[in-house]
Design a protein around this motif. Structure first.
Motif, PDB file in Angstrom:
ATOM      1  N   GLY A 119       0.792  -1.225   0.000  1.00 22.99           N
ATOM      2  CA  GLY A 119       0.000   0.000   0.000  1.00 22.99           C
ATOM      3  C   GLY A 119       0.818   1.264   0.000  1.00 22.99           C
ATOM      4  O   GLY A 119       0.566   2.180   0.790  1.00 22.99           O
ATOM      5  N   CYS A 120       1.809   1.368  -0.894  1.00 22.25           N
ATOM      6  CA  CYS A 120       2.630   2.582  -0.993  1.00 22.25           C
ATOM      7  C   CYS A 120       1.978   3.609  -1.913  1.00 22.25           C
ATOM      8  O   CYS A 120       1.443   3.258  -2.967  1.00 22.25           O
ATOM      9  N   LEU A 121       2.064   4.866  -1.518  1.00 22.75           N
ATOM     10  CA  LEU A 121       1.556   5.956  -2.346  1.00 22.75           C
ATOM     11  C   LEU A 121       2.707   6.788  -2.894  1.00 22.75           C
ATOM     12  O   LEU A 121       3.727   6.983  -2.228  1.00 22.75           O
ATOM     13  N   CYS A 122       2.509   7.270  -4.108  1.00 23.59           N
ATOM     14  CA  CYS A 122       3.447   8.161  -4.785  1.00 23.59           C
ATOM     15  C   CYS A 122       2.752   9.500  -4.994  1.00 23.59           C
ATOM     16  O   CYS A 122       1.565   9.541  -5.323  1.00 23.59           O
ATOM     17  N   LEU A 123       3.483  10.589  -4.797  1.00 24.89           N
ATOM     18  CA  LEU A 123       2.959  11.920  -5.079  1.00 24.89           C
ATOM     19  C   LEU A 123       3.801  12.531  -6.189  1.00 24.89           C
ATOM     20  O   LEU A 123       5.029  12.607  -6.069  1.00 24.89           O
ATOM     21  N   VAL A 124       3.138  12.957  -7.254  1.00 24.26           N
ATOM     22  CA  VAL A 124       3.829  13.556  -8.396  1.00 24.26           C
ATOM     23  C   VAL A 124       3.459  15.032  -8.475  1.00 24.26           C
ATOM     24  O   VAL A 124       2.281  15.396  -8.440  1.00 24.26           O
ATOM     25  N   CYS A 125       4.484  15.875  -8.557  1.00 23.78           N
ATOM     26  CA  CYS A 125       4.279  17.316  -8.718  1.00 23.78           C
ATOM     27  C   CYS A 125       5.360  17.855  -9.635  1.00 23.78           C
ATOM     28  O   CYS A 125       6.560  17.608  -9.407  1.00 23.78           O
ATOM     29  N   GLN A 126       4.929  18.557 -10.677  1.00 21.03           N
ATOM     30  CA  GLN A 126       5.858  19.094 -11.661  1.00 21.03           C
ATOM     31  C   GLN A 126       6.732  17.966 -12.219  1.00 21.03           C
ATOM     32  O   GLN A 126       6.204  16.987 -12.733  1.00 21.03           O
ATOM     33  N   ASP A 127       8.036  18.050 -12.111  1.00 27.71           N
ATOM     34  CA  ASP A 127       8.912  17.047 -12.716  1.00 27.71           C
ATOM     35  C   ASP A 127       9.458  16.062 -11.696  1.00 27.71           C
ATOM     36  O   ASP A 127      10.484  15.417 -11.936  1.00 27.71           O
ATOM     37  N   TYR A 128       8.746  15.907 -10.538  1.00 29.88           N
ATOM     38  CA  TYR A 128       9.255  15.087  -9.450  1.00 29.88           C
ATOM     39  C   TYR A 128       8.200  14.087  -8.971  1.00 29.88           C
ATOM     40  O   TYR A 128       7.032  14.455  -8.772  1.00 29.88           O
ATOM     41  N   ALA A 129       8.637  12.863  -8.779  1.00 29.04           N
ATOM     42  CA  ALA A 129       7.792  11.837  -8.173  1.00 29.04           C
ATOM     43  C   ALA A 129       8.367  11.500  -6.808  1.00 29.04           C
ATOM     44  O   ALA A 129       9.511  11.049  -6.704  1.00 29.04           O
ATOM     45  N   PHE A 130       7.594  11.731  -5.768  1.00 30.90           N
ATOM     46  CA  PHE A 130       8.026  11.439  -4.399  1.00 30.90           C
ATOM     47  C   PHE A 130       7.470  10.071  -4.026  1.00 30.90           C
ATOM     48  O   PHE A 130       6.257   9.860  -4.031  1.00 30.90           O
ATOM     49  N   MET A 131       8.382   9.132  -3.691  1.00 36.21           N
ATOM     50  CA  MET A 131       7.993   7.737  -3.524  1.00 36.21           C
ATOM     51  C   MET A 131       8.375   7.176  -2.160  1.00 36.21           C
ATOM     52  O   MET A 131       8.324   5.966  -1.948  1.00 36.21           O
ATOM     53  N   GLY A 132       8.752   8.039  -1.211  1.00 40.42           N
ATOM     54  CA  GLY A 132       9.188   7.532   0.084  1.00 40.42           C
ATOM     55  C   GLY A 132      10.348   6.568  -0.112  1.00 40.42           C
ATOM     56  O   GLY A 132      11.275   6.841  -0.862  1.00 40.42           O
ATOM     57  N   ASP A 133      10.293   5.425   0.562  1.00 40.38           N
ATOM     58  CA  ASP A 133      11.271   4.371   0.279  1.00 40.38           C
ATOM     59  C   ASP A 133      10.585   3.136  -0.281  1.00 40.38           C
ATOM     60  O   ASP A 133      11.054   2.004  -0.126  1.00 40.38           O
ATOM     61  N   GLY A 134       9.472   3.371  -0.963  1.00 37.53           N
ATOM     62  CA  GLY A 134       8.672   2.279  -1.510  1.00 37.53           C
ATOM     63  C   GLY A 134       9.324   1.502  -2.636  1.00 37.53           C
ATOM     64  O   GLY A 134       8.876   0.403  -2.964  1.00 37.53           O
ATOM     65  N   THR A 135      10.370   2.063  -3.242  1.00 42.26           N
ATOM     66  CA  THR A 135      11.047   1.323  -4.320  1.00 42.26           C
ATOM     67  C   THR A 135      12.122   0.388  -3.773  1.00 42.26           C
ATOM     68  O   THR A 135      12.741  -0.349  -4.541  1.00 42.26           O
ATOM     69  N   TYR A 136      12.336   0.399  -2.461  1.00 41.53           N
ATOM     70  CA  TYR A 136      13.387  -0.426  -1.872  1.00 41.53           C
ATOM     71  C   TYR A 136      12.902  -1.871  -1.714  1.00 41.53           C
ATOM     72  O   TYR A 136      11.709  -2.167  -1.818  1.00 41.53           O
TER      73      TYR A 136
END
Length: 214
Positions: A119-136
């Motif tokens: 259940g990880c969430l990603c936030l995208v704004c402008q040219d950046y995707a904030f993914m916490g450490d969910g890709t680990y």
């Protein structure tokens, strides 16, 4: 108190800490509100969040304590979580698909597949995707693995993002090229063996998180 690091005129972040273990905190100022991605657990993070004036919305990347524990210490107007994270924090609006917030700049919130946490969430704004450490990877003592199917789905998700950068918590290089991250994960995926559900990366990374064979 550690100062925020400015990415651009709209986006800043508080770097993660190790003592106590607390994630990076992202602050995005739109024309209508301040959006905060994760709340951490450090006193510094809580104080900075509470200093924000005006409408304040929080998005939680996933349920791990270093991303969520300050929720009981901070004020906010709206909270957005995944259905799995809500089981741990007991509140918030659940994001199931892609939630588009038409402010300036525009905010997109979406769930993505992850071996690290359900259940990880990603936030995208402008040219950046904030993914916490969910890709680990999934981390347990002596057992650092990616689920093969989830890693393939994560690669597909990353390839579908319309941005140049991804931002990853607990990494000295918080801002990374999306294409470089995709290439790294494809290299890991190439290690999978038929019939085995998981890919071990115990020998892939150094203790500091760098890649051994690079």
């Amino acid at each position: 108190m550690c100062d925020l690091i400015k990415i651009n005129d709209c986006i800043s972040y508080l770097p993660a800490s190790s003592k106590p273990l607390s994630c990076d905190i992202v602050f995005i100022k739109t024309d209508k509100a301040t959006w905060i991605f994760d709340v951490g657990l450090s006193k510094n993070a809580a104080e900075l969040i509470n200093k924000v004036q005006g409408p304040k919305n929080i998005v939680i990347s996933h349920f791990h304590p270093d991303h969520t524990l300050n929720l009981v210490k901070v004020s906010y107007d709206n909270l957005y979580v995944s259905s799995n994270t809500k089981k741990y924090v007991f509140k918030g609006t659940v994001v199931k698909d892609c939630l588009v917030i038409n402010e300036n700049p525009q905010i997109k919130i979406m769930e993505f597949p992850s071996s690290h946490a359900k259940g990880c969430l990603c936030l995208v704004c402008q040219d950046y995707a904030f993914m916490g450490d969910g890709t680990y990877c999934k981390e347990r003592i002596g057992n650092h693995t990616y689920n093969t199917q989830l890693l393939k789905a994560e690669i597909d998700f990353l390839e579908g993002l319309d941005c140049k950068y991804v931002c990853l918590d607990h990494d000295p290089n918080f801002i990374q090229e999306r294409r470089a991250l995709i290439a790294l994960h494809k290299e890991i995926f190439a290690r999978h063996k038929p019939g085995e559900p998981n890919i071990s990366v115990e020998d892939f990374f150094n203790p500091d998180g760098s890649v051994k064979n690079k």
